[in-house]
Design an enzyme around this catalytic site. Structure first.
Site, PDB file in Angstrom:
ATOM      1  CB  SER A  16      -0.900   0.014   1.237  1.00 35.07           C
ATOM      2  OG  SER A  16      -1.521   1.278   1.377  1.00 35.07           O
ATOM      3  CG  HIS A  41      -3.905  -1.726  -1.822  1.00 35.75           C
ATOM      4  ND1 HIS A  41      -4.928  -2.538  -2.253  1.00 35.75           N
ATOM      5  CD2 HIS A  41      -4.424  -0.959  -0.827  1.00 35.75           C
ATOM      6  CE1 HIS A  41      -6.025  -2.295  -1.537  1.00 35.75           C
ATOM      7  NE2 HIS A  41      -5.744  -1.325  -0.670  1.00 35.75           N
ATOM      8  CG  ASP A  43      -5.264   2.276   0.625  1.00 35.28           C
ATOM      9  OD1 ASP A  43      -6.177   1.498   0.338  1.00 35.28           O
ATOM     10  OD2 ASP A  43      -4.193   1.914   1.141  1.00 35.28           O
ATOM     11  CG  MET A  45      -8.402   6.869   2.536  1.00 37.30           C
ATOM     12  SD  MET A  45      -7.569   6.754   4.141  1.00 37.30           S
ATOM     13  CE  MET A  45      -6.614   5.242   3.913  1.00 37.30           C
ATOM     14  CG  HIS A  74      -9.487  -0.131  -0.590  1.00 38.09           C
ATOM     15  ND1 HIS A  74      -8.893  -0.385   0.647  1.00 38.09           N
ATOM     16  CD2 HIS A  74     -10.818  -0.103  -0.367  1.00 38.09           C
ATOM     17  CE1 HIS A  74      -9.848  -0.497   1.561  1.00 38.09           C
ATOM     18  NE2 HIS A  74     -11.017  -0.322   0.969  1.00 38.09           N
ATOM     19  CG  MET A  76     -11.173   3.028   2.133  1.00 41.28           C
ATOM     20  SD  MET A  76      -9.766   2.884   3.253  1.00 41.28           S
ATOM     21  CE  MET A  76      -8.433   2.836   2.051  1.00 41.28           C
ATOM     22  CG  MET A 145     -11.793  -3.348   5.145  1.00 45.73           C
ATOM     23  SD  MET A 145     -10.282  -2.791   4.305  1.00 45.73           S
ATOM     24  CE  MET A 145      -9.475  -1.845   5.617  1.00 45.73           C
ATOM     25  CG  ASP A 181      -6.095  -3.002   3.337  1.00 50.46           C
ATOM     26  OD1 ASP A 181      -5.100  -2.778   4.044  1.00 50.46           O
ATOM     27  OD2 ASP A 181      -6.612  -2.149   2.587  1.00 50.46           O
TER      28      ASP A 181
END
Length: 227
Positions: A16, A41, A43, A45, A74, A76, A145, A181
């Site tokens: 990540s 990966h 992320d 957010m 991913h 979020m 998760m 994750d």
């Protein structure tokens, strides 16, 4: 790049970049890939669905040329549907949305595939697997998760290992990756592998040390622990 599902279960490490040096993201990505990373990966957010604000489609597009493996994004964010096209156009190979982030998961999955990406669903710790039971035919990846989303460096939630095993049973012989994750390291990764996960997202456990040599040792340590 087109991503194909390999029916043979093989361990994949997906570092990540949340734990990478943000001033050198391109270099960091090239370094971890050279040291054995299977996927990258990412992320995004929004500071709303999770209590943190990270990156958007423009940054994903900027790092895309540096990713030679698979860019595993991913989301979020909530609502997610509004941004699917932007993240797909930014170069995502896999787009994962949270089941909790919108009211029409089946529609969202169709949209992701419609933009040419593999479709993933992330489940928070307290979200039951039953929410995806009737849309498995539209899912390419299930992300379980093992922490509460929003920040890296959290401790692994051991009670979720049973959920990983249940997810593997639910998948059966379907062409679906099972990803975990949160808090993944050489101690916890073997638990997830034994339970049926085949993709391990690891942030601080990979980027600890700060040099390419460290990254290589960290990735190897996770993989060797699962053998």
């Amino acid at each position: 790049m087109p991503v194909t599902f390999d029916p043979k279960r093989e361990l994949k490490i997906a570092p990540s970049i949340l734990s990478a040096d943000f001033a050198r993201l391109g270099e960091e990505i090239r370094d971890v890939e050279a040291q054995g990373a299977d996927w990258i990966h990412v992320d995004p957010m929004d500071g709303h669905f999770v209590p943190n604000l990270t990156i958007g489609p423009n940054v994903v597009a900027a790092i895309r040329p540096h990713v030679k493996t698979v860019m595993d994004v991913h989301l979020m964010i909530s609502p997610a549907d509004t941004y699917i096209e932007a993240f797909a156009n930014a170069g995502s190979d896999i787009l994962t949305v949270h089941a909790e982030a919108g009211p029409h998961l089946d529609r969202t999955l169709q949209a992701i595939r419609g933009f040419g990406c593999k479709a993933g669903v992330a489940l928070n710790i307290t979200t039951p697997l039953s929410v995806i039971e009737y849309c498995l035919d539209k899912i390419d990846l299930i992300l379980v998760m093992t922490i509460n989303p929003g920040f890296g460096g959290q401790k692994f939630t051991h009670s979720v290992v049973d959920k990983v095993a249940a997810a593997r049973k639910m998948i059966g012989d379907r062409p679906i990756w099972l990803e975990v994750d949160g808090g993944v390291d050489p101690t916890t990764a073997p638990l997830c592998w034994a339970a049926g996960s085949d993709v391990m997202v690891a942030g601080s456990a990979v980027f600890r040390g700060g040099t390419p040599e460290d990254y290589g040792k960290n990735i190897a340590a996770i993989k060797n622990a699962c053998k």
